[in-house]
Design an enzyme around this catalytic site. Structure first.
Site, PDB file in Angstrom:
ATOM      1  N   LYS A 173       0.847  -1.193   0.000  1.00  0.00           N
ATOM      2  CA  LYS A 173       0.000   0.000   0.000  1.00  0.00           C
ATOM      3  C   LYS A 173       0.881   1.240   0.000  1.00  0.00           C
ATOM      4  CE  LYS A 173      -2.992   2.943   2.618  1.00  0.00           C
ATOM      5  NZ  LYS A 173      -2.106   4.020   2.160  1.00  0.00           N
ATOM      6  N   GLU A 248       8.163   0.043  11.920  1.00  0.00           N
ATOM      7  CA  GLU A 248       9.282   0.998  11.865  1.00  0.00           C
ATOM      8  C   GLU A 248       8.658   2.377  11.984  1.00  0.00           C
ATOM      9  OE1 GLU A 248      11.585   3.596  11.038  1.00  0.00           O
ATOM     10  OE2 GLU A 248      11.657   2.937   8.942  1.00  0.00           O
ATOM     11  N   CYS A 282      12.800   9.314   9.329  1.00  0.00           N
ATOM     12  CA  CYS A 282      12.549   8.718  10.643  1.00  0.00           C
ATOM     13  C   CYS A 282      13.795   8.786  11.513  1.00  0.00           C
ATOM     14  CB  CYS A 282      12.056   7.294  10.498  1.00  0.00           C
ATOM     15  SG  CYS A 282      13.009   6.332   9.350  1.00  0.00           S
ATOM     16  N   GLU A 379       7.886  14.470  17.787  1.00  0.00           N
ATOM     17  CA  GLU A 379       8.524  14.414  16.471  1.00  0.00           C
ATOM     18  C   GLU A 379       7.951  15.509  15.559  1.00  0.00           C
ATOM     19  OE1 GLU A 379       7.745  10.892  14.060  1.00  0.00           O
ATOM     20  OE2 GLU A 379       9.818  10.897  13.367  1.00  0.00           O
TER      21      GLU A 379
HETATM   22  O1  TXE Z   1       1.667   8.804   8.666  1.00  0.00           O
HETATM   23  P1  TXE Z   1       0.790   7.537   8.887  1.00  0.00           P
HETATM   24  P2  TXE Z   1       1.191  10.281   8.518  1.00  0.00           P
HETATM   25  C1  TXE Z   1       5.283  10.283  11.723  1.00  0.00           C
HETATM   26  C2  TXE Z   1       5.526  11.751  11.566  1.00  0.00           C
HETATM   27  C3  TXE Z   1       4.244  12.244  10.979  1.00  0.00           C
HETATM   28  C4  TXE Z   1       3.244  11.344  11.635  1.00  0.00           C
HETATM   29  C5  TXE Z   1       1.962  11.155  10.872  1.00  0.00           C
HETATM   30  O2  TXE Z   1       5.720  12.342  12.819  1.00  0.00           O
HETATM   31  O3  TXE Z   1       3.992  13.587  11.270  1.00  0.00           O
HETATM   32  O4  TXE Z   1       3.891  10.108  11.744  1.00  0.00           O
HETATM   33  O5  TXE Z   1       2.230  10.960   9.494  1.00  0.00           O
HETATM   34  C6  TXE Z   1      -1.444   4.290   6.383  1.00  0.00           C
HETATM   35  N1  TXE Z   1      -4.559   1.280   9.121  1.00  0.00           N
HETATM   36  N2  TXE Z   1       5.834   9.514  10.641  1.00  0.00           N
HETATM   37  O6  TXE Z   1      -0.155  10.582   9.068  1.00  0.00           O
HETATM   38  O7  TXE Z   1      -0.614   7.897   9.158  1.00  0.00           O
HETATM   39  C7  TXE Z   1      -1.373   5.535   5.549  1.00  0.00           C
HETATM   40  O8  TXE Z   1      -2.360   5.530   4.553  1.00  0.00           O
HETATM   41  C8  TXE Z   1      -3.581   0.954   8.270  1.00  0.00           C
HETATM   42  C9  TXE Z   1       7.077   8.863  10.880  1.00  0.00           C
HETATM   43  O9  TXE Z   1       1.383  10.602   7.126  1.00  0.00           O
HETATM   44  O10 TXE Z   1       1.498   6.711   9.863  1.00  0.00           O
HETATM   45  C10 TXE Z   1       0.056   5.470   5.031  1.00  0.00           C
HETATM   46  O11 TXE Z   1       0.148   4.597   3.914  1.00  0.00           O
HETATM   47  N3  TXE Z   1      -2.833   1.864   7.618  1.00  0.00           N
HETATM   48  C11 TXE Z   1       7.500   8.007   9.801  1.00  0.00           C
HETATM   49  C12 TXE Z   1       0.815   4.850   6.209  1.00  0.00           C
HETATM   50  O12 TXE Z   1      -0.183   4.255   7.035  1.00  0.00           O
HETATM   51  C13 TXE Z   1      -3.092   3.159   7.841  1.00  0.00           C
HETATM   52  C14 TXE Z   1       6.977   8.134   8.488  1.00  0.00           C
HETATM   53  C15 TXE Z   1       1.624   5.827   7.038  1.00  0.00           C
HETATM   54  O13 TXE Z   1       0.795   6.881   7.416  1.00  0.00           O
HETATM   55  C16 TXE Z   1      -4.117   3.565   8.735  1.00  0.00           C
HETATM   56  C17 TXE Z   1       5.698   8.784   8.402  1.00  0.00           C
HETATM   57  C18 TXE Z   1      -4.868   2.555   9.387  1.00  0.00           C
HETATM   58  N4  TXE Z   1      -5.839   2.838  10.246  1.00  0.00           N
HETATM   59  C19 TXE Z   1       5.195   9.450   9.451  1.00  0.00           C
HETATM   60  N5  TXE Z   1      -4.115   4.912   8.770  1.00  0.00           N
HETATM   61  C20 TXE Z   1       8.822   7.350   9.790  1.00  0.00           C
HETATM   62  N6  TXE Z   1       9.231   6.773  10.887  1.00  0.00           N
HETATM   63  O14 TXE Z   1       9.490   7.268   8.765  1.00  0.00           O
HETATM   64  C21 TXE Z   1      -3.156   5.340   7.928  1.00  0.00           C
HETATM   65  N7  TXE Z   1      -2.539   4.286   7.356  1.00  0.00           N
END
Ligand code: TXE
Length: 487
Positions: A173, A248, A282, A379
């Site tokens: 995804k 992760e 990250c 973060e």
């Molecule tokens: O990431 P999300 P977001 C942190 C960073 C950021 C915060 C939110 O601080 O501000 O997280 O970011 C999918 N069930 N990081 O909202 O929501 C979503 O569609 C299953 C750190 O953009 O975690 C996407 O494909 N999946 C980090 C993926 O999860 C779901 C990287 C990541 O989105 C879902 C990114 C659900 N219920 C953000 N809801 C790092 N460590 O690299 C959403 N998704």
């Protein structure tokens, strides 16, 4: 406007609905994306399950799987420029970084291609004379790989590579924020000749697509990269199918600078740690913990470097800091900076959204000494560095570990003995000494505490996509003795 398709069961498809993707440099829509909802997710997972059990894939030797992965690696390398341009266009990550990173992504596929036929079982020195007992490493099953917007091709490669090497099938995804590079990558999977259903690539929103994927009864493992809040949803989803998970997540990684360090080199590493990728990494070294006697000197070097950073259009090779991927992310960063200054943090550089279009935010340094500003704990996922100082090594280590996260860390010192003490003391999955943000397919990567669990990269990651089957073979022709006694 450009249009992209999802890849399900070996065919390209429009998806249940469409949504527009925005160019972060302008804030304007530039492409139409296929939105997968529950029905598409179900179709993709069923295709992956079929491909796991029937047809060509389960009959391929491990070496043949490796050859397909080599072919995929070559295609990624040949198409690196096109993939880099798509990633830059759709996520705002600068072309200077995406072109180098995607060329290196091919190495991850090569590493796992070579590993495919080295995943071995074992013959056990069993304690029974009439038995031959061995273990087989079998694919864990259908893998749901869920990635966020930053470094999608890279974050997908560290899941797809080991999962395919182990013989699994996947539904990947892509993030709804910038899915173009992964949807294009699906064309390379197709061209490489993987059987239909082995790799499916779709995108959609968290609650309708991501959630359906994590709960699906045919999913055996969820490999997730994203924020800790979303990870909790993923783990709740896995309560339905009891899938295993690897998570992760984010970080608030400490970057320790001692007075005996090469300050100029450490400042360059600090720039790489927090301003590269516009801080959307990250492993961002977002908490500078600096020895008090060199604090002013180090911050002067850093401020000068921060203010010289070239901010501009991400597709321009001269740009060093581009826009953030989404407006939502920029608003989150500004709100956290404002809450931190209200709590006493002093802005040494940046700190304000610039005029004009696009989701830009400047390199920012916040001196948080003597405060408990939220910037020290939360973060940003953006180019904002929080600074505190220390006097003793013990204090430095306590500050480094004073976080709910535990992903990466950096130690800058000329003292070998001190470096060793800190390597042992820091609670994080990665310690970089006198360097930062170095990665390799050969080196495991992952965190502890709220940064998640499981490792990506290296041999162990491939083993995580297998499950052990134990085989007992009796070598005696005598009848089974007393059936009421366990053998
Ligand atoms: O990431 P999300 P977001 C942190 C960073 C950021 C915060 C939110 O601080 O501000 O997280 O970011 C999918 N069930 N990081 O909202 O929501 C979503 O569609 C299953 C750190 O953009 O975690 C996407 O494909 N999946 C980090 C993926 O999860 C779901 C990287 C990541 O989105 C879902 C990114 C659900 N219920 C953000 N809801 C790092 N460590 O690299 C959403 N998704």
């Amino acid at each position: 406007m450009r249009g992209f398709q999802a890849y399900i069961d070996g065919a390209f498809t429009e998806g249940e609905a469409r949504f527009a993707s925005l160019d972060p440099a302008t804030g304007e829509a530039w492409a139409q994306m296929p939105e997968a909802r529950e029905a598409d997710v179900d179709r993709a997972v069923r295709a992956a399950d079929r491909a796991l059990r029937e047809g060509e894939w389960p009959r391929l030797t491990a070496s043949a799987r490796g050859k397909l992965l080599y072919r995929l690696a070559d295609l990624v390398a040949e198409n690196a420029q096109a993939l880099a341009e798509l990633e830059t266009r759709d996520t705002g990550k600068i072309i200077r970084e995406t072109s180098a990173q995607i060329a290196y992504v091919a190495e991850y596929y090569r590493y796992y291609a070579g590993l495919a036929d080295k995943i071995e079982g074992a013959v056990l020195p069993i304690d029974k004379p009439d038995m031959e007992v061995w273990t087989r490493r079998e694919p864990i099953g259908v893998v749901a790989a869920i990635v966020p917007w930053n470094s999608q091709l890279f974050l997908a490669a560290v899941k797809i590579g080991p999962a395919l090497a182990a013989g699994c099938t996947l539904v990947v995804k892509a993030s709804e924020d910038g899915p173009a590079p992964l949807l294009h990558f699906a064309r390379l999977v197709h061209e490489a000749g993987f059987p239909a259903g082995v790799v499916n690539v779709l995108t959609g929103f968290g609650p309708s697509c991501g959630s359906a994927l994590t709960r699906h009864p045919l999913v055996a493992h969820v490999a997730f990269t994203g924020g800790p809040e979303t990870a909790r949803h993923v783990v709740r989803g896995s309560a339905d199918n009891l899938a295993s998970t690897s998570l992760e997540l984010g970080g608030k990684s400490p970057f320790l600078v001692f007075a005996d360090a090469d300050l100029d080199s450490a400042a360059n590493a600090q720039v790489a740690a927090i301003f590269a990728a516009t801080g959307q990494s990250c492993v961002a070294g977002s908490r500078l913990i600096v020895e008090r006697s060199v604090k002013e000197r180090f911050l002067a070097i850093l401020k000068e470097k921060a203010e010289r950073v070239a901010i501009g259009a991400p597709l321009d090779m001269g740009t060093e800091v581009g826009p953030l991927c989404t407006r939502r992310q920029r608003d989150h960063i500004q709100a956290l900076v404002d809450r931190s200054t209200a709590a006493g943090a002093r802005v040494l550089a940046g700190g304000r959204v610039p005029e004009g279009p696009g989701h830009y935010y400047p390199p920012t340094i916040l001196d948080c000494d003597g405060t408990s500003a939220p910037a020290l704990a939360e973060e940003f996922f953006g180019p904002v560095l929080s600074v505190v100082s220390f006097e003793t090594e013990g204090e430095a280590l306590a500050l480094a570990n004073d976080t709910a996260f535990g992903l990466a860390s950096g130690v800058f010192t000329a003292s070998l003995t001190r470096a060793h003490r800190l390597i042992r003391g820091i609670r994080a999955g990665v310690v970089w000494v006198n360097t930062y943000r170095a990665v390799s397919p050969i080196a495991p990567f992952g965190g502890t505490k709220l940064s998640g669990h499981g490792r990506e990269g290296g041999l162990a990651a491939a083993l995580d996509y297998t499950r052990t089957k134990t085989v007992w073979l009796r070598t005696s022709d005598d009848p089974i003795p007393d059936p009421f006694v366990m053998r």
